[in-house]
Design an enzyme around this catalytic site. Sequence first.
Site, PDB file in Angstrom:
ATOM      1  N   CYS A 102      42.862   3.759  40.019  1.00 13.45           N
ATOM      2  CA  CYS A 102      43.172   2.480  39.373  1.00 13.45           C
ATOM      3  C   CYS A 102      42.491   2.421  38.005  1.00 13.45           C
ATOM      4  O   CYS A 102      41.264   2.540  37.911  1.00 13.45           O
ATOM      5  CB  CYS A 102      42.705   1.318  40.243  1.00 13.45           C
ATOM      6  SG  CYS A 102      43.033  -0.297  39.473  1.00 13.45           S
ATOM      7  N   GLY A 228      56.060   3.715  42.084  1.00 16.51           N
ATOM      8  CA  GLY A 228      55.292   2.497  41.886  1.00 16.51           C
ATOM      9  C   GLY A 228      56.073   1.409  41.191  1.00 16.51           C
ATOM     10  O   GLY A 228      56.851   0.675  41.804  1.00 16.51           O
TER      11      GLY A 228
END
Length: 338
Positions: A102, A228
């Site tokens: 992330c 994603g």
Amino acid sequence: MKIGNINFAERPLFLAPMEDVTDIGFRHLCKRFGAAMVYTEFVSAEALVRSVKSTVSKLAIDDAERPVGIQIYGRDVPQMVEAARIVEATARPDVIDINFGCPVKKVAGKGAGAGMLQNIPLLLDITREVVKAVKTPVTVKTRLGWNSEQIVITTLAEQLQDCGIQALTIHGRTRSQMYTGKADWTLIGEVKNNPRISIPIIGNGDITSAEEARQAFDSYGVDAVMIGRATFGRPWIFKEINNYPDASPLSTDEKIDILIEQLHINMEHINKERGDDDPRNELRAILHTRRHLAATPIFKGIPDFRTKRIEMLRAETAADLLRILEDVRGVLKGSRQE
């Protein structure tokens, strides 16, 4: 391809774990349309150990979405170990994934997520100890490196494999790139073609179509592809890719019906989780749904859609949101008849 005892068909597609996106309603839809494995929103180890209610609620999964992975992140070895044990005991996921990828400041800036790429010894220590602490297969998702001067993935992949992980997902960008530029799949392919790598390699980054997914498999040899951002408001993308080139495309009406169903699924789940008598449940369900409505590609090209989009983002009741969707459906039908 196999992760632990989970067998996957050839060329599987995975739904990426995404904060405020991969809630249980969205995961159900993606699974229905062909996602071979889905992941929850990522879970803070520190918050989970403290039993923060909003974090614990992210562990809710059910058998209809299996195989399902729960992703945890943190920068402290004991907390990550304890969080993994809590996840295993509470949710019994098929996979526990560690987030070393992330890039957002509130995570990476504090040394977690992709921030761990600046402290490889600690990253490996966390991985090694989590693997030892649980029986559930442990996997990792990470990036190429911190920046273009610190590309570490080819060496890191071997180190992570030595720690005992059972699959590795690689996003083809550095942390400094965030989500800009183009994902570099050549380095993902280099890891996959390393003869010392025996675990499955899952590629991630910029897959938005069947053609791009096919190229990822054909050109780079990855074992699976993780999708994603292209899934936002488009859970049917898995069907489009899996059935290419023979897929019968869904109609716009069918796609709007799916987005409406997502709202109803979210309302049902939140009512079950928090109690039917909580007046805030409806708004919570709307918040979970409207981010997908704002991003879905089916509304692109509608004249003056900006006004309707703002209405969607401001809607606070299901009735208002459904009315707006029906208005949009009418506009689309009218444009097809012209």
